[in-house]
Design a protein around this motif. Structure first.
Motif, PDB file in Angstrom:
ATOM      1  N   ARG A  14      58.383  45.034  62.305  1.00 32.59           N
ATOM      2  CA  ARG A  14      58.986  44.090  63.256  1.00 32.59           C
ATOM      3  C   ARG A  14      58.262  42.746  63.225  1.00 32.59           C
ATOM      4  N   LYS A  15      56.931  42.794  63.118  1.00 30.02           N
ATOM      5  CA  LYS A  15      56.154  41.552  63.048  1.00 30.02           C
ATOM      6  C   LYS A  15      56.507  40.769  61.791  1.00 30.02           C
ATOM      7  N   GLY A  16      56.613  41.471  60.658  1.00 27.57           N
ATOM      8  CA  GLY A  16      56.977  40.808  59.410  1.00 27.57           C
ATOM      9  C   GLY A  16      58.366  40.198  59.478  1.00 27.57           C
ATOM     10  N   LYS A  17      59.307  40.946  60.046  1.00 24.78           N
ATOM     11  CA  LYS A  17      60.683  40.454  60.181  1.00 24.78           C
ATOM     12  C   LYS A  17      60.724  39.216  61.077  1.00 24.78           C
ATOM     13  N   GLN A  22      61.293  33.430  61.986  1.00 25.81           N
ATOM     14  CA  GLN A  22      60.716  32.202  62.557  1.00 25.81           C
ATOM     15  C   GLN A  22      60.519  31.123  61.495  1.00 25.81           C
ATOM     16  N   ASN A  23      60.240  31.553  60.265  1.00 25.29           N
ATOM     17  CA  ASN A  23      60.020  30.601  59.180  1.00 25.29           C
ATOM     18  C   ASN A  23      61.278  30.359  58.347  1.00 25.29           C
ATOM     19  N   ALA A 110      48.858  35.592  56.216  1.00 28.86           N
ATOM     20  CA  ALA A 110      48.408  34.749  55.102  1.00 28.86           C
ATOM     21  C   ALA A 110      49.138  35.119  53.809  1.00 28.86           C
ATOM     22  N   ASP A 111      49.339  36.404  53.572  1.00 33.76           N
ATOM     23  CA  ASP A 111      50.070  36.835  52.376  1.00 33.76           C
ATOM     24  C   ASP A 111      51.516  36.353  52.415  1.00 33.76           C
ATOM     25  N   TYR A 112      52.126  36.429  53.580  1.00 34.33           N
ATOM     26  CA  TYR A 112      53.512  35.976  53.718  1.00 34.33           C
ATOM     27  C   TYR A 112      53.599  34.467  53.493  1.00 34.33           C
ATOM     28  N   GLN A 113      52.658  33.706  54.047  1.00 35.29           N
ATOM     29  CA  GLN A 113      52.671  32.257  53.848  1.00 35.29           C
ATOM     30  C   GLN A 113      52.524  31.916  52.365  1.00 35.29           C
TER      31      GLN A 113
END
Length: 117
Positions: A14-17, A22-23, A110-113
């Motif tokens: 859910r946090k990743g989604k 948001q981005n 950080a990995d997602y960014q």
């Protein structure tokens, strides 16, 4: 477009989604337990990731523990491990995000960014 394998009840998923939304990152969400990636897809992700195959396993999951995989993985071939991962989405570390070139396992902002922006 990112293929986002997630389990709806998983807080990390859910946090990743939420981060992706948001981005404003386009993604297609797939329920990992109902539609796990195929052995071939997992092999592609594994090759692209540069990670050890054991990193793809959800080591804190009930299925992993019930199968005593901690002791068995080291004696299994890559092919056997990929087959096992493809057989049960709950064995796969989640969320699993993949765009055909890059892959992320779990959710770390950080990995997602670095990967998805």
């Amino acid at each position: 477009m990112i293929t986002y394998y997630a389990y709806p009840k998983c807080m990390t998923c859910r946090k990743g989604k939420s981060w992706l939304e948001q981005n404003k990152v386009e993604f297609n969400e797939i329920h990992i337990a109902e539609n796990p990636p195929t052995k071939e897809q997992l092999a592609q992700m594994y090759q692209a990731s540069g990670l050890e195959l054991k990193k793809f396993f959800n080591t804190s999951g009930l299925v992993y523990r019930s199968l005593s995989l901690k002791d068995k993985l080291s004696t299994m071939s890559e092919d056997q491990q990929l087959e096992l991962l493809a057989s049960d989405g709950m064995l796969i570390k989640r969320p699993l995000a993949w765009d055909g070139k890059k892959v992320t396992l779990g959710f770390k902002e950080a990995d997602y960014q670095n990967s998805w922006l």
